[in-house]
Scaffold this active site. Sequence first.
Site, PDB file in Angstrom:
ATOM      1  N   TYR A  16      -0.828   8.603  -2.563  1.00 24.47           N
ATOM      2  CA  TYR A  16      -0.784   8.383  -4.010  1.00 24.47           C
ATOM      3  C   TYR A  16      -2.025   8.983  -4.696  1.00 24.47           C
ATOM      4  O   TYR A  16      -2.024   9.210  -5.883  1.00 24.47           O
ATOM      5  CB  TYR A  16      -0.801   6.881  -4.317  1.00 24.47           C
ATOM      6  N   GLY A  17      -3.076   9.185  -3.889  1.00 23.12           N
ATOM      7  CA  GLY A  17      -4.405   9.476  -4.445  1.00 23.12           C
ATOM      8  C   GLY A  17      -4.516  10.712  -5.302  1.00 23.12           C
ATOM      9  O   GLY A  17      -5.421  10.829  -6.119  1.00 23.12           O
TER      10      GLY A  17
ATOM     11  N   CYS B  31      -4.328  -1.520  -2.165  1.00 21.01           N
ATOM     12  CA  CYS B  31      -4.484  -0.080  -2.398  1.00 21.01           C
ATOM     13  C   CYS B  31      -5.351   0.082  -3.632  1.00 21.01           C
ATOM     14  O   CYS B  31      -5.025  -0.454  -4.704  1.00 21.01           O
ATOM     15  CB  CYS B  31      -3.101   0.529  -2.629  1.00 21.01           C
TER      16      CYS B  31
ATOM     17  N   GLU C 185      -2.562   9.687   7.406  1.00 21.21           N
ATOM     18  CA  GLU C 185      -1.093   9.574   7.346  1.00 21.21           C
ATOM     19  C   GLU C 185      -0.434  10.572   8.305  1.00 21.21           C
ATOM     20  O   GLU C 185       0.691  10.364   8.743  1.00 21.21           O
ATOM     21  CB  GLU C 185      -0.597   9.792   5.910  1.00 21.21           C
TER      22      GLU C 185
ATOM     23  N   ASP D  79       0.867  -1.189   0.000  1.00 20.83           N
ATOM     24  CA  ASP D  79       0.000   0.000   0.000  1.00 20.83           C
ATOM     25  C   ASP D  79       0.898   1.231   0.000  1.00 20.83           C
ATOM     26  O   ASP D  79       2.074   1.162   0.357  1.00 20.83           O
ATOM     27  CB  ASP D  79      -0.929   0.027   1.229  1.00 20.83           C
ATOM     28  N   SER D  80       0.301   2.370  -0.352  1.00 18.24           N
ATOM     29  CA  SER D  80       1.052   3.627  -0.305  1.00 18.24           C
ATOM     30  C   SER D  80       1.458   3.964   1.137  1.00 18.24           C
ATOM     31  O   SER D  80       2.417   4.691   1.351  1.00 18.24           O
ATOM     32  CB  SER D  80       0.194   4.757  -0.873  1.00 18.24           C
TER      33      SER D  80
ATOM     34  N   CYS E 271     -11.110   2.832  -0.538  1.00 16.87           N
ATOM     35  CA  CYS E 271      -9.730   3.183  -0.215  1.00 16.87           C
ATOM     36  C   CYS E 271      -9.412   2.437   1.066  1.00 16.87           C
ATOM     37  O   CYS E 271     -10.204   2.480   2.021  1.00 16.87           O
ATOM     38  CB  CYS E 271      -9.591   4.689  -0.003  1.00 16.87           C
ATOM     39  N   THR E 272      -8.294   1.733   1.068  1.00 22.15           N
ATOM     40  CA  THR E 272      -8.023   0.849   2.206  1.00 22.15           C
ATOM     41  C   THR E 272      -7.692   1.619   3.489  1.00 22.15           C
ATOM     42  O   THR E 272      -7.651   1.029   4.558  1.00 22.15           O
ATOM     43  CB  THR E 272      -6.897  -0.141   1.867  1.00 22.15           C
ATOM     44  N   HIS E 273      -7.475   2.919   3.380  1.00 25.44           N
ATOM     45  CA  HIS E 273      -7.305   3.730   4.591  1.00 25.44           C
ATOM     46  C   HIS E 273      -8.645   3.966   5.310  1.00 25.44           C
ATOM     47  O   HIS E 273      -8.671   4.213   6.512  1.00 25.44           O
ATOM     48  CB  HIS E 273      -6.740   5.115   4.250  1.00 25.44           C
TER      49      HIS E 273
ATOM     50  N   THR F 156      -5.990   2.883  -5.246  1.00 25.93           N
ATOM     51  CA  THR F 156      -5.394   3.811  -6.214  1.00 25.93           C
ATOM     52  C   THR F 156      -4.406   3.060  -7.105  1.00 25.93           C
ATOM     53  O   THR F 156      -4.412   3.206  -8.325  1.00 25.93           O
ATOM     54  CB  THR F 156      -4.694   4.963  -5.466  1.00 25.93           C
TER      55      THR F 156
HETATM   56  N1  DGL Z   1      -4.927   3.044   0.597  1.00 18.80           N
HETATM   57  C1  DGL Z   1      -4.872   3.733  -0.682  1.00 18.80           C
HETATM   58  C2  DGL Z   1      -6.108   3.360  -1.483  1.00 18.80           C
HETATM   59  O1  DGL Z   1      -6.723   2.337  -1.206  1.00 18.80           O
HETATM   60  C3  DGL Z   1      -4.649   5.192  -0.410  1.00 18.80           C
HETATM   61  C4  DGL Z   1      -4.144   5.930  -1.531  1.00 18.80           C
HETATM   62  C5  DGL Z   1      -3.361   7.158  -1.215  1.00 18.80           C
HETATM   63  O2  DGL Z   1      -2.190   7.010  -0.848  1.00 18.80           O
HETATM   64  O3  DGL Z   1      -3.894   8.257  -1.429  1.00 18.80           O
HETATM   65  O4  DGL Z   1      -6.488   4.024  -2.423  1.00 18.80           O
END
Ligand code: DGL
Length: 279
Positions: free
Chosen positions: A47-48, A78, A163, A15-16, A197-199, A80
């Site tokens: 990354y988004g 992730c 983050e 993941d990012s 989004c996994t966050h 994204t």
């Molecule tokens: N966890 C990432 C996702 O599922 C987050 C992307 C990001 O870093 O913005 O999209």
Amino acid sequence: MSPKNISKAPIGIFDSGYGGLTILSEIRRALPQYDYIYLGDNARAPYGTRSFEIVYRFTLEAVQYLFDQGCQLVILACNTASAKALRTIQQKDLPHIDPNRRVLGVIRPTVEILENITHNGHIGLLGTPGTINSQSYTAEVAKLYPQYTVYGQACPLWVPLIENHEINSEGTNFFVKKYIDELLAQSNLIDTVILGCTHYPLLYPFIRKHLPEHINILSQGQLVANSLKDYLQRHPEIEQRCSLNGQCTFLTTESSQKFTETATFFLQDTITAQQIELG
Ligand code: DGL
């Protein structure tokens, strides 16, 4: 080659940043026997809001790094990266790097399960600007359920809040409400909302509070874990190459101390991370 001679390695989870931990913990719950390497590119998250080319390049670097550690199977935990890099990596890069290894994403398993959740086919999608603008969910839903409608809502501030350790601040509550209000303004028919989004499961209490009770919230951890379980059953040639000591290694491109503290908090389990460099 007899199964004894097959070299085995951990499953890579990428993941990012911290978001993939929500996937990892469900995968480890469902499949505790395997080894895992979790890699968070925290130094370059989020990354988004990044372009297609950059997300693709960063993701490929991470996949290559995990392959160099021996991983035969890498999960892009992730959305994204799944939206912007997965297909190119699968179709263009894997045949050159190693056609026997696999990279899987999180969008397809999420879409597959929709028919079990929605009653009316009106689906809200919360995601990063990258995921929403890529239209990947809309395209995947159109393939499986052409009668459904997807309402996408980008939530550009949610990942930076997580983050940057602002998860319990008043600002987080404000911005969760703001994007949910914008989603609900698109249609009053929505009966299911995908946390794309996994966050976002880390914001679940705020999200639940601001969504009407009748709306189902679809969080990806468990469904990705079930889909991986199913995949490994259907692909013994990959499963035989996954090592089985129940261990997990944590790698981050940011400070290992920062990652260790935050991941320990999110996972409610003491972990130790190592810092690595990508690119
Ligand atoms: N966890 C990432 C996702 O599922 C987050 C992307 C990001 O870093 O913005 O999209």
